[in-house]
Design a protein around this motif. Structure first.
Motif, PDB file in Angstrom:
ATOM      1  N   ALA A  78       0.834  -1.211   0.000  1.00  0.00           N
ATOM      2  CA  ALA A  78       0.000   0.000   0.000  1.00  0.00           C
ATOM      3  C   ALA A  78       0.867   1.258   0.000  1.00  0.00           C
ATOM      4  O   ALA A  78       0.542   2.239  -0.685  1.00  0.00           O
ATOM      5  CB  ALA A  78      -0.930  -0.003   1.210  1.00  0.00           C
ATOM      6  N   ASN A  79       1.954   1.236   0.748  1.00  0.00           N
ATOM      7  CA  ASN A  79       2.852   2.395   0.781  1.00  0.00           C
ATOM      8  C   ASN A  79       3.494   2.637  -0.578  1.00  0.00           C
ATOM      9  O   ASN A  79       3.617   3.779  -1.024  1.00  0.00           O
ATOM     10  CB  ASN A  79       3.942   2.215   1.840  1.00  0.00           C
ATOM     11  N   VAL A  80       3.898   1.556  -1.245  1.00  0.00           N
ATOM     12  CA  VAL A  80       4.538   1.694  -2.553  1.00  0.00           C
ATOM     13  C   VAL A  80       3.515   2.176  -3.580  1.00  0.00           C
ATOM     14  O   VAL A  80       3.786   3.093  -4.353  1.00  0.00           O
ATOM     15  CB  VAL A  80       5.181   0.355  -2.993  1.00  0.00           C
ATOM     16  N   GLN A  81       2.333   1.584  -3.590  1.00  0.00           N
ATOM     17  CA  GLN A  81       1.309   1.949  -4.564  1.00  0.00           C
ATOM     18  C   GLN A  81       0.738   3.335  -4.290  1.00  0.00           C
ATOM     19  O   GLN A  81       0.341   4.035  -5.211  1.00  0.00           O
ATOM     20  CB  GLN A  81       0.180   0.925  -4.562  1.00  0.00           C
ATOM     21  N   GLY A  82       0.716   3.720  -3.023  1.00  0.00           N
ATOM     22  CA  GLY A  82       0.142   5.011  -2.653  1.00  0.00           C
ATOM     23  C   GLY A  82       0.992   6.196  -3.046  1.00  0.00           C
ATOM     24  O   GLY A  82       0.542   7.333  -2.999  1.00  0.00           O
ATOM     25  N   MET A  83       2.209   5.946  -3.464  1.00  0.00           N
ATOM     26  CA  MET A  83       3.113   7.029  -3.805  1.00  0.00           C
ATOM     27  C   MET A  83       2.757   7.681  -5.141  1.00  0.00           C
ATOM     28  O   MET A  83       3.104   8.826  -5.375  1.00  0.00           O
ATOM     29  CB  MET A  83       4.571   6.533  -3.848  1.00  0.00           C
ATOM     30  N   GLY A  84       2.108   6.947  -6.009  1.00  0.00           N
ATOM     31  CA  GLY A  84       1.729   7.506  -7.306  1.00  0.00           C
ATOM     32  C   GLY A  84       2.933   7.968  -8.084  1.00  0.00           C
ATOM     33  O   GLY A  84       3.848   7.208  -8.361  1.00  0.00           O
ATOM     34  N   GLU A  85       2.949   9.243  -8.442  1.00  0.00           N
ATOM     35  CA  GLU A  85       4.033   9.819  -9.227  1.00  0.00           C
ATOM     36  C   GLU A  85       5.269  10.118  -8.382  1.00  0.00           C
ATOM     37  O   GLU A  85       6.350  10.313  -8.917  1.00  0.00           O
ATOM     38  CB  GLU A  85       3.561  11.125  -9.894  1.00  0.00           C
ATOM     39  N   ILE A  86       5.061  10.145  -7.070  1.00  0.00           N
ATOM     40  CA  ILE A  86       6.186  10.451  -6.179  1.00  0.00           C
ATOM     41  C   ILE A  86       7.106   9.236  -6.116  1.00  0.00           C
ATOM     42  O   ILE A  86       6.661   8.109  -6.004  1.00  0.00           O
ATOM     43  CB  ILE A  86       5.698  10.795  -4.756  1.00  0.00           C
ATOM     44  N   GLU A  87       8.393   9.478  -6.179  1.00  0.00           N
ATOM     45  CA  GLU A  87       9.359   8.393  -6.130  1.00  0.00           C
ATOM     46  C   GLU A  87       9.455   7.844  -4.712  1.00  0.00           C
ATOM     47  O   GLU A  87       9.591   8.585  -3.752  1.00  0.00           O
ATOM     48  CB  GLU A  87      10.740   8.876  -6.595  1.00  0.00           C
ATOM     49  N   TYR A  88       9.363   6.536  -4.594  1.00  0.00           N
ATOM     50  CA  TYR A  88       9.478   5.882  -3.291  1.00  0.00           C
ATOM     51  C   TYR A  88      10.883   5.311  -3.148  1.00  0.00           C
ATOM     52  O   TYR A  88      11.612   5.160  -4.120  1.00  0.00           O
ATOM     53  CB  TYR A  88       8.418   4.790  -3.129  1.00  0.00           C
ATOM     54  N   ASP A  89      11.219   4.970  -1.924  1.00  0.00           N
ATOM     55  CA  ASP A  89      12.549   4.448  -1.621  1.00  0.00           C
ATOM     56  C   ASP A  89      12.583   2.958  -1.943  1.00  0.00           C
ATOM     57  O   ASP A  89      12.144   2.123  -1.151  1.00  0.00           O
ATOM     58  CB  ASP A  89      12.875   4.703  -0.149  1.00  0.00           C
ATOM     59  N   VAL A  90      13.091   2.604  -3.107  1.00  0.00           N
ATOM     60  CA  VAL A  90      13.148   1.217  -3.560  1.00  0.00           C
ATOM     61  C   VAL A  90      14.023   0.389  -2.624  1.00  0.00           C
ATOM     62  O   VAL A  90      13.692  -0.764  -2.313  1.00  0.00           O
ATOM     63  CB  VAL A  90      13.682   1.128  -5.013  1.00  0.00           C
ATOM     64  N   ASP A  91      15.107   0.955  -2.159  1.00  0.00           N
ATOM     65  CA  ASP A  91      15.990   0.231  -1.249  1.00  0.00           C
ATOM     66  C   ASP A  91      15.265  -0.163   0.041  1.00  0.00           C
ATOM     67  O   ASP A  91      15.427  -1.284   0.540  1.00  0.00           O
ATOM     68  CB  ASP A  91      17.231   1.056  -0.918  1.00  0.00           C
ATOM     69  N   LEU A  92      14.469   0.750   0.575  1.00  0.00           N
ATOM     70  CA  LEU A  92      13.707   0.465   1.786  1.00  0.00           C
ATOM     71  C   LEU A  92      12.673  -0.631   1.521  1.00  0.00           C
ATOM     72  O   LEU A  92      12.505  -1.542   2.330  1.00  0.00           O
ATOM     73  CB  LEU A  92      13.023   1.728   2.308  1.00  0.00           C
TER      74      LEU A  92
END
Length: 116
Positions: free
Chosen positions: A56-70
Motif C-alpha cells: 500500500a505504501n509503494v502503490q500510494g506514492m503515485g508519481e512520487i518516487e518511493y525508496d526502492v531500497d527500503l
C-alpha cells in the motif's frame, strides 16, 4: 504376555512397555506440532498485514518516487521471517512423521509376535 492369576486362569495382557512410551512421545510431539502450526498461522497473518502495508505504501506514492531500497529491505525481512517460521514448522512435521512411522513399525512387529 499372559498374566496368571491366583486361581490359575491365564488372561491375555498387553505389555505397557515400549508401545506406551512411544504413544506418549507421539502425543507430545503432536501437541508441539499443533502449537507450532497455530503460532505459524498467527505469525503469518501478522506478516501478511506487514506485506499489505508495504504494498500500500509503494502503490500510494503515485508519481512520487518511493525508496526502492527500503522496499527491498522490508520485503527481504518479511521473506526471511516466513522462511524461518516454515522451516521450524517443517522440522516439527518431519519429526512427527518419523515417529508415526516408527510407531506403525513397532505396532506391526508386536501384532505379528502374539500367538493365541
Amino acid at each position: 504376555f499372559f498374566f496368571q492369576a491366583e486361581d490359575g486362569i491365564r488372561d491375555f495382557c498387553l505389555s505397557r512397555g515400549l508401545g506406551d512410551v512411544y504413544k506418549r512421545q507421539v502425543h507430545g510431539e503432536q501437541e508441539q506440532l499443533f502449537v507450532t502450526h497455530m503460532g505459524a498461522i498467527k505469525r503469518d497473518a501478522n506478516l501478511l498485514t506487514e506485506e499489505s502495508d508495504l504494498i500500500a505504501n509503494v502503490q500510494g506514492m503515485g508519481e512520487i518516487e518511493y525508496d526502492v531500497d527500503l522496499y527491498v529491505q522490508k520485503l527481504e525481512e518479511i521473506i526471511k521471517k516466513k522462511l524461518h517460521m516454515y522451516n521450524v514448522l517443517n522440522k516439527k512435521l518431519q519429526k512427527f512423521k518419523t515417529l508415526l512411522k516408527e510407531e506403525e513399525e513397532i505396532s506391526s512387529k508386536v501384532k505379528s509376535t502374539f500367538y493365541y
